[in-house]
Scaffold this motif. Structure first.
Motif, short mmCIF file in Angstrom:
data_model
loop_
_atom_site.label_atom_id
_atom_site.label_comp_id
_atom_site.label_asym_id
_atom_site.label_seq_id
_atom_site.Cartn_x
_atom_site.Cartn_y
_atom_site.Cartn_z
N LEU A 1 6.12 -29.34 -15.72
CA LEU A 1 6.17 -27.98 -16.57
C LEU A 1 4.99 -26.94 -16.02
N ASP A 2 4.21 -27.30 -15.52
CA ASP A 2 3.26 -26.26 -14.80
C ASP A 2 3.86 -25.66 -13.69
N LYS A 3 4.82 -26.41 -13.04
CA LYS A 3 5.52 -25.73 -11.66
C LYS A 3 6.61 -24.78 -12.23
N ILE A 4 7.12 -25.19 -13.19
CA ILE A 4 8.38 -24.52 -13.83
C ILE A 4 7.54 -23.20 -14.27
N TYR A 5 6.29 -23.05 -14.81
CA TYR A 5 5.65 -22.15 -15.13
C TYR A 5 5.42 -20.91 -13.93
N GLN A 6 4.87 -21.83 -12.92
CA GLN A 6 4.35 -20.75 -11.61
C GLN A 6 5.70 -20.25 -11.17
N VAL A 7 7.14 -20.80 -11.10
CA VAL A 7 8.25 -20.10 -10.76
C VAL A 7 8.40 -18.93 -11.60
N CYS A 8 8.12 -19.07 -12.89
CA CYS A 8 8.77 -18.29 -14.07
C CYS A 8 8.01 -16.80 -13.68
N GLN A 9 6.55 -17.13 -13.38
CA GLN A 9 5.46 -15.96 -12.96
C GLN A 9 5.86 -15.51 -11.77
N GLY B 1 21.16 -31.92 -23.99
CA GLY B 1 20.43 -30.90 -24.90
C GLY B 1 18.92 -31.00 -24.80
N PHE B 2 18.43 -29.91 -25.57
CA PHE B 2 17.07 -29.95 -25.56
C PHE B 2 16.33 -30.10 -26.97
N SER B 3 15.40 -30.79 -27.09
CA SER B 3 14.69 -30.92 -28.33
C SER B 3 13.84 -29.77 -28.76
N GLU B 4 13.49 -29.78 -30.04
CA GLU B 4 12.65 -28.45 -30.50
C GLU B 4 11.26 -28.46 -29.62
N SER B 5 10.46 -29.57 -29.18
CA SER B 5 9.30 -29.56 -28.71
C SER B 5 9.67 -29.14 -27.09
N LYS C 1 10.23 -25.45 -27.22
CA LYS C 1 8.83 -24.75 -27.20
C LYS C 1 7.91 -24.78 -26.03
N ARG C 2 7.81 -25.91 -25.41
CA ARG C 2 7.01 -25.94 -24.12
C ARG C 2 7.77 -25.03 -23.03
N GLU D 1 7.25 -21.51 -23.88
CA GLU D 1 5.56 -20.99 -23.40
C GLU D 1 5.37 -21.06 -21.97
N ALA D 2 6.22 -21.60 -20.98
CA ALA D 2 6.14 -21.54 -19.88
C ALA D 2 6.89 -20.42 -18.97
N GLY D 3 7.46 -19.68 -20.07
CA GLY D 3 7.92 -18.51 -19.52
C GLY D 3 9.44 -18.20 -19.24
N VAL D 4 10.25 -19.37 -19.55
CA VAL D 4 11.76 -19.18 -19.29
C VAL D 4 12.41 -18.14 -19.98
#
Ligand SMILES: Cc1cc2nc3c(=O)[nH]c(=O)nc-3n(C[C@H](O)[C@H](O)[C@H](O)COP(=O)(O)O)c2cc1C
Length: 343
Positions: free
Chosen positions: A176-184, A198-202, A205-206, A209-212
């Motif tokens: 997740l943190d790496k995805i965040y860095q790519v989004c930034q 598919g994707f769950s609610e949680s 949400k994450r 928040e990571a910026g997708v």
């Protein structure tokens, strides 16, 4: 001419299995549980129904996406070129398959490079998010986008597929943190995408928040990648492991609603088992911006360019008639349209 690498032979396997075998999930999309309310007096003209939209700076004639599929081999290149020409002709969106093969062997880039055939379409680059845990950096993501002159980058998440294949990359911790860095760092929007569970609610949400910028649902109910891997298995026990997951995943209709609840403002692209324009329209009424299909477009592109264009026009007409019959003049009104849930 592209050479056949290990990744190349896997890509050809994927195309062959998807075309020749029954790889459908044991689940349905859940869309069959929803009905539009028919309006006997729609008070709009059929030809005035407007299904145009704008997304990530591009204009689309219809809310249809050719979902990410392939690249890296001669056969994949022919399919990509056909899909791109059809997308340009009809002005719909298109995603390319994972570009890992071309990142590792630049001689394969041409099998993905469709921009010259489709200068105006909304085009998505694609990499497996998991590669960020196996040495890929922001620079690799940038290369994938530049290679296609893409408007956005899809990072696909395919944990279950990786887990049931012998050569799978399964170190998902800390991703997740790496995805965040790519989004930034990337100059284009990043879209998180599943491949059929598919994707769950949680998770939604994450990722938000990571910026997708968007989530492509790719929910259960269509192509099942555990079934595809079952057909590729080299041992009985591996085939049984994959086969055990035929009923796995969050059906597309449920996942759209989970994402909507988790992040009401995030752009949702619906996909996973959508098979006609009414399915796409239902997903929009549930909160998606547009709908994607993979399997059906693979079959059409393997037939011909004309078939592919015809399939797109049919889906477009289905959306148009559906909107007409429920009195929605444009996609904003379709989003507001109520669906009845039936048992
Ligand atoms: C031949 C084939 C190859 C695919 N390769 C990719 C890929 O490289 N990256 C990706 O994100 N999804 C890939 N997918 C998954 C699709 O984009 C889609 O999420 C999934 O097939 C569910 O949609 P469907 O039920 O309409 O087929 C592939 C699908 C097919 C049929």
């Amino acid at each position: 001419m592209p050479k056949v690498t290990q990744t190349g032979s896997r890509k050809n396997d994927h195309i062959r299995i998807n075309l020749e075998e029954d790889v459908r999930s044991g689940l349905t999309t859940g869309l069959e549980r929803y009905r539009f309310i028919h309006q006997a007096l729609p008070e709009i003209n059929l030809e005035d129904v407007n299904q145009r939209l704008q997304l990530f700076g591009r204009k689309l004639n219809a809310p249809i996406l050719i979902s990410s599929m392939t690249g890296g081999t001669d056969q994949a290149m022919r399919i990509n070129y056909t899909l791109a020409e059809a997308a340009q002709e009809t002005r719909i969106a298109m995603g390319l398959g994972s570009q890992r093969a071309a990142i590792e062997d630049p001689s394969l880039e041409s099998t993905f490079q469709v921009r010259k055939l489709a200068p105006d379409i909304l085009l998505f680059a694609n990499l497996g998010a998991i590669q960020l845990n196996y040495g890929y950096t922001i620079e690799h993501c940038r290369r994938a986008v530049d290679m296609l002159e893409a408007d956005a980058l899809i990072l696909h998440l395919n944990a279950l597929q990786e887990a049931v294949q012998p050569e799978g990359d399964t170190h998902f911790a800390g991703l997740l943190d790496k995805i965040y860095q790519v989004c930034q760092a990337l100059p284009v929007p990043v879209i998180a995408k599943e491949v059929g569970w598919g994707f769950s609610e949680s998770t939604a949400k994450r990722l938000a928040e990571a910026g997708v910028a968007a989530i492509d649902v790719a929910g259960a109910g269509g192509t099942s990648w555990s079934q595809v891997e079952m057909h590729r298995a080299t041992s009985e026990s591996q085939a049984r492991l994959a086969a055990a997951f035929i009923d796995w995943g969050i059906p597309t209709a449920e996942s759209i609603q989970m994402i909507r609840r988790a992040t009401p403002d995030l752009i949702i692209i619906a996909s996973g088992g959508l098979r006609n324009g009414i399915d796409i329209a239902k997903c929009i009424a549930l909160g998606a911006k547009m709908g994607g299909m993979a399997g059906p477009f693979l079959k059409a592109a393997s037939a011909s360019l004309e078939t592919t264009i015809e399939v797109i026009h049919e889906i477009q007409r289905e959306i148009q008639v559906c909107m007409f019959a429920c009195g929605a003049a444009d996609l904003e009104q379709l989003l507001e349209t109520q669906l009845i849930e039936v048992d």
